[in-house]
Scaffold this motif. Sequence first.
Motif, PDB file in Angstrom:
ATOM      1  N   ALA A 132     112.814  13.454  52.880  1.00 41.27           N
ATOM      2  CA  ALA A 132     113.134  14.235  51.691  1.00 41.27           C
ATOM      3  C   ALA A 132     112.549  15.640  51.736  1.00 41.27           C
ATOM      4  CB  ALA A 132     112.625  13.507  50.445  1.00 41.27           C
ATOM      5  N   SER A 133     111.691  15.904  52.713  1.00 41.95           N
ATOM      6  CA  SER A 133     111.077  17.225  52.822  1.00 41.95           C
ATOM      7  C   SER A 133     110.657  17.462  54.256  1.00 41.95           C
ATOM      8  CB  SER A 133     109.862  17.343  51.889  1.00 41.95           C
ATOM      9  OG  SER A 133     108.862  16.411  52.264  1.00 41.95           O
ATOM     10  N   ALA A 134     110.292  18.697  54.554  1.00 39.78           N
ATOM     11  CA  ALA A 134     109.843  19.024  55.903  1.00 39.78           C
ATOM     12  C   ALA A 134     108.557  18.266  56.231  1.00 39.78           C
ATOM     13  CB  ALA A 134     109.611  20.530  56.018  1.00 39.78           C
ATOM     14  N   GLY A 135     108.437  17.838  57.479  1.00 41.84           N
ATOM     15  CA  GLY A 135     107.224  17.141  57.907  1.00 41.84           C
ATOM     16  C   GLY A 135     107.055  15.772  57.295  1.00 41.84           C
ATOM     17  N   ALA A 136     108.142  15.083  56.987  1.00 39.41           N
ATOM     18  CA  ALA A 136     108.041  13.775  56.331  1.00 39.41           C
ATOM     19  C   ALA A 136     107.272  12.775  57.176  1.00 39.41           C
ATOM     20  CB  ALA A 136     109.432  13.245  56.009  1.00 39.41           C
ATOM     21  N   ALA A 137     107.492  12.787  58.489  1.00 41.33           N
ATOM     22  CA  ALA A 137     106.771  11.842  59.356  1.00 41.33           C
ATOM     23  C   ALA A 137     105.284  12.175  59.409  1.00 41.33           C
ATOM     24  CB  ALA A 137     107.367  11.856  60.766  1.00 41.33           C
ATOM     25  N   VAL A 138     104.946  13.458  59.433  1.00 40.05           N
ATOM     26  CA  VAL A 138     103.536  13.860  59.431  1.00 40.05           C
ATOM     27  C   VAL A 138     102.870  13.423  58.138  1.00 40.05           C
ATOM     28  CG1 VAL A 138     101.933  15.801  59.563  1.00 40.05           C
ATOM     29  CG2 VAL A 138     104.030  15.828  60.929  1.00 40.05           C
ATOM     30  N   ALA A 139     103.588  13.546  57.023  1.00 40.44           N
ATOM     31  CA  ALA A 139     103.031  13.153  55.723  1.00 40.44           C
ATOM     32  C   ALA A 139     102.663  11.675  55.696  1.00 40.44           C
ATOM     33  CB  ALA A 139     104.033  13.467  54.614  1.00 40.44           C
ATOM     34  N   ALA A 140     103.351  10.854  56.495  1.00 41.71           N
ATOM     35  CA  ALA A 140     103.068   9.414  56.522  1.00 41.71           C
ATOM     36  C   ALA A 140     101.668   9.129  57.049  1.00 41.71           C
ATOM     37  CB  ALA A 140     104.115   8.687  57.361  1.00 41.71           C
ATOM     38  N   TRP A 141     101.138  10.016  57.902  1.00 36.71           N
ATOM     39  CA  TRP A 141      99.759   9.848  58.368  1.00 36.71           C
ATOM     40  C   TRP A 141      98.910  11.055  57.919  1.00 36.71           C
ATOM     41  CZ3 TRP A 141      98.698  13.876  61.665  1.00 36.71           C
ATOM     42  CH2 TRP A 141      99.783  14.426  62.395  1.00 36.71           C
ATOM     43  N   GLY A 142      99.246  11.575  56.750  1.00 40.84           N
ATOM     44  CA  GLY A 142      98.590  12.782  56.261  1.00 40.84           C
ATOM     45  C   GLY A 142      97.110  12.654  56.000  1.00 40.84           C
ATOM     46  N   HIS A 143      96.607  11.419  55.867  1.00 38.23           N
ATOM     47  CA  HIS A 143      95.182  11.197  55.634  1.00 38.23           C
ATOM     48  C   HIS A 143      94.360  11.303  56.913  1.00 38.23           C
ATOM     49  CE1 HIS A 143      97.242   7.463  56.651  1.00 38.23           C
ATOM     50  NE2 HIS A 143      96.143   7.127  57.287  1.00 38.23           N
ATOM     51  N   THR A 144      95.025  11.512  58.043  1.00 40.81           N
ATOM     52  CA  THR A 144      94.345  11.553  59.340  1.00 40.81           C
ATOM     53  C   THR A 144      94.095  12.995  59.765  1.00 40.81           C
ATOM     54  OG1 THR A 144      95.452   9.508  59.988  1.00 40.81           O
ATOM     55  CG2 THR A 144      94.494  10.840  61.753  1.00 40.81           C
ATOM     56  N   ARG A 145      92.875  13.255  60.239  1.00 42.46           N
ATOM     57  CA  ARG A 145      92.543  14.600  60.715  1.00 42.46           C
ATOM     58  C   ARG A 145      93.033  14.776  62.148  1.00 42.46           C
ATOM     59  NH1 ARG A 145      88.926  18.368  58.937  1.00 42.46           N
ATOM     60  NH2 ARG A 145      87.792  16.904  57.602  1.00 42.46           N
ATOM     61  N   LEU A 146      93.550  15.945  62.453  1.00 40.52           N
ATOM     62  CA  LEU A 146      94.023  16.233  63.797  1.00 40.52           C
ATOM     63  C   LEU A 146      92.858  16.585  64.718  1.00 40.52           C
ATOM     64  CD1 LEU A 146      96.507  16.910  61.769  1.00 40.52           C
ATOM     65  CD2 LEU A 146      97.454  18.022  63.779  1.00 40.52           C
ATOM     66  N   PHE A 147      93.072  16.420  66.024  1.00 40.91           N
ATOM     67  CA  PHE A 147      92.077  16.838  67.011  1.00 40.91           C
ATOM     68  C   PHE A 147      92.031  18.359  67.112  1.00 40.91           C
ATOM     69  CE2 PHE A 147      93.589  13.005  69.663  1.00 40.91           C
ATOM     70  CZ  PHE A 147      92.794  12.146  68.942  1.00 40.91           C
ATOM     71  N   SER A 148      93.208  18.959  67.034  1.00 37.19           N
ATOM     72  CA  SER A 148      93.343  20.370  67.360  1.00 37.19           C
ATOM     73  C   SER A 148      93.106  21.263  66.156  1.00 37.19           C
ATOM     74  CB  SER A 148      94.752  20.640  67.905  1.00 37.19           C
ATOM     75  OG  SER A 148      95.020  19.856  69.042  1.00 37.19           O
ATOM     76  N   PRO A 149      92.440  22.405  66.339  1.00 39.99           N
ATOM     77  CA  PRO A 149      92.301  23.376  65.257  1.00 39.99           C
ATOM     78  C   PRO A 149      93.621  24.113  65.036  1.00 39.99           C
ATOM     79  CG  PRO A 149      91.309  24.220  67.260  1.00 39.99           C
ATOM     80  CD  PRO A 149      91.720  22.812  67.559  1.00 39.99           C
ATOM     81  N   TRP A 150      93.674  24.856  63.949  1.00 40.90           N
ATOM     82  CA  TRP A 150      94.905  25.546  63.564  1.00 40.90           C
ATOM     83  C   TRP A 150      95.427  26.464  64.670  1.00 40.90           C
ATOM     84  CZ3 TRP A 150      98.405  24.577  60.103  1.00 40.90           C
ATOM     85  CH2 TRP A 150      98.078  23.938  58.901  1.00 40.90           C
ATOM     86  N   GLU A 151      94.564  27.030  65.479  1.00 41.29           N
ATOM     87  CA  GLU A 151      95.027  27.973  66.497  1.00 41.29           C
ATOM     88  C   GLU A 151      96.006  27.342  67.475  1.00 41.29           C
ATOM     89  OE1 GLU A 151      92.177  29.154  69.618  1.00 41.29           O
ATOM     90  OE2 GLU A 151      90.744  27.820  68.635  1.00 41.29           O
ATOM     91  N   TYR A 152      95.980  26.006  67.587  1.00 35.28           N
ATOM     92  CA  TYR A 152      96.892  25.313  68.493  1.00 35.28           C
ATOM     93  C   TYR A 152      98.089  24.693  67.764  1.00 35.28           C
ATOM     94  CZ  TYR A 152      92.975  25.480  71.812  1.00 35.28           C
ATOM     95  OH  TYR A 152      91.973  25.897  72.645  1.00 35.28           O
ATOM     96  N   LEU A 153      98.232  24.934  66.477  1.00 32.53           N
ATOM     97  CA  LEU A 153      99.206  24.187  65.678  1.00 32.53           C
ATOM     98  C   LEU A 153     100.350  25.031  65.137  1.00 32.53           C
ATOM     99  CD1 LEU A 153      96.717  21.989  63.592  1.00 32.53           C
ATOM    100  CD2 LEU A 153      97.869  21.418  65.744  1.00 32.53           C
ATOM    101  N   ILE A 154     100.312  26.330  65.341  1.00 32.97           N
ATOM    102  CA  ILE A 154     101.309  27.212  64.740  1.00 32.97           C
ATOM    103  C   ILE A 154     102.153  27.860  65.827  1.00 32.97           C
ATOM    104  CG2 ILE A 154     101.653  29.278  63.332  1.00 32.97           C
ATOM    105  CD1 ILE A 154      99.002  28.572  61.921  1.00 32.97           C
ATOM    106  N   ASP A 155     103.456  27.690  65.720  1.00 31.80           N
ATOM    107  CA  ASP A 155     104.380  28.300  66.664  1.00 31.80           C
ATOM    108  C   ASP A 155     104.486  29.796  66.388  1.00 31.80           C
ATOM    109  OD1 ASP A 155     106.741  28.281  68.578  1.00 31.80           O
ATOM    110  OD2 ASP A 155     107.693  28.997  66.735  1.00 31.80           O
ATOM    111  N   GLU A 156     104.596  30.612  67.437  1.00 31.17           N
ATOM    112  CA  GLU A 156     104.585  32.065  67.279  1.00 31.17           C
ATOM    113  C   GLU A 156     105.811  32.571  66.534  1.00 31.17           C
ATOM    114  OE1 GLU A 156     103.997  33.820  71.084  1.00 31.17           O
ATOM    115  OE2 GLU A 156     101.924  33.087  71.289  1.00 31.17           O
ATOM    116  N   ALA A 157     106.986  32.040  66.847  1.00 39.33           N
ATOM    117  CA  ALA A 157     108.190  32.488  66.141  1.00 39.33           C
ATOM    118  C   ALA A 157     108.146  32.059  64.679  1.00 39.33           C
ATOM    119  CB  ALA A 157     109.440  31.921  66.818  1.00 39.33           C
ATOM    120  N   ALA A 158     107.601  30.879  64.425  1.00 39.36           N
ATOM    121  CA  ALA A 158     107.453  30.416  63.042  1.00 39.36           C
ATOM    122  C   ALA A 158     106.512  31.333  62.267  1.00 39.36           C
ATOM    123  CB  ALA A 158     106.928  28.980  63.031  1.00 39.36           C
ATOM    124  N   ALA A 159     105.430  31.743  62.903  1.00 38.80           N
ATOM    125  CA  ALA A 159     104.478  32.643  62.243  1.00 38.80           C
ATOM    126  C   ALA A 159     105.139  33.977  61.905  1.00 38.80           C
ATOM    127  CB  ALA A 159     103.265  32.863  63.138  1.00 38.80           C
TER     128      ALA A 159
END
Length: 450
Positions: free
Chosen positions: A52-79
């Motif tokens: 129903a929204s962007a990142g729906a699969a990620v939201a399913a495990w939204g309580h989990t912290r990622l290994f990677s910091p934000w610097e590794y999580l943002i696509d350049e074209a998206a930014a």
Amino acid sequence: MTLTEAPAPALTAHDRLTGLPVAVIGAGPVGLAAAAQLLERGVDTIVLEAGASAGAAVAAWGHTRLFSPWEYLIDEAAARLLAPTGWQPPSSRHLPFGRELVEEYLKPLAATPELAPRIRYGSTVTAVSRQGMDRTRSTGRAGTPFLIRVENGDGHVEQLLARAVVDASGTYSTANGLLASGLQPAGRDTARAHVTHALPDVLGADRERFAGRAALVVGAGHSAANTLIKLAQLAGQAPGTTVTWAIRNASPVRVYGSENDDLEERGRLGSVVHDLVRAGKVTLVDRFEIDDVEATDDGRVRALGRRGREVEAVEADIIVNATGFRPNTDMLRELRVQLDEVVEAPVRLAPLIDPNLHSCGTVYPHGVAELAHPEANFYIAGMKSYGRAPTFLLLTGYEQVRSIADELAGNSEAARRVQLVLPETGVCSTDSGRHSQNAASGSASAVPCS
């Protein structure tokens, strides 16, 4: 069920693909990055998202912290798409939870004026083929539009046309089998009530299901490690909570990791689990190959299997299936997709990521050349491109779709100029006979991104 046929495209006799968009399946991190990269190159795009929204699969495990910091999580074209909206990138060294990735990045990205009108939510792709062609027909195939069948959730089915397809639908909804054979339990219906998907919200929404009960976590990856840590915390709060960890191999060394890991959170995760095992707060059952799971007469569940030559049974109230994920390729049956018979990744990519051969975070740079299939202009990207291999990083997916976008925009030279530098895991064993090969080197606890 109602069916809407694809409208006849505005085509010439010489080019049936003219005027058609590239279809991206999935509005997760890699799917949205693919759309951003394509739009930046002037390529018309449509994004089909089952949730129903962007990142729906990620939201399913939204309580989990990622290994990677934000610097590794943002696509350049998206930014670059986000910048004119006033969006400010989060602190580069912060380790976000999955829900932060959704709320602070994916949803704002999906809401940009360029992307918002191109994303269709509640659109589940059930089949991809060629218009008027099954997989056996060859003449003129590359110049024939893709036909995409989409279910909208209200019984309405549409058939859309596209000139190319990027499947970034992920793997989170298709878990590996719980048994050592790779299958689900034979008595699946009776056992199902006692088995939960990987990464349950042990300290939150799912707390009551685990508090005061015996939990058995199956799997040797970082999704298992995350759950074990939270269960141990719960055991300290709720008397009667016990934690057992079952793995097939002789040692969980790959989960324990190394202090040399470039991703500090991943290294810390392993050391915490190791400490819990040594302290007796988590009972490790190694070399346990589960043959079946059955419900017991007293309302519990029993895992039946072998440890070496000995028959073994482990009882619990609930089992967490943290055995990893696999791609769902059912919708691709009419396409000429060439996947490795072991890893289920594209055949040129598979040798670079096969967990039986590789366990480091340093994956060879790869792009459109390794992701190509006999089906022209069809690509699998993101976590799904890794098949059953658990070593995916979002950085990898972003470089994949950058390369694909250049190829579809007609810049073949740029598409093959692939560069990728990944954080080291500090774990470089390739002894598949002794060590677990299920570690998620770079995935957020073996989930679809990090």
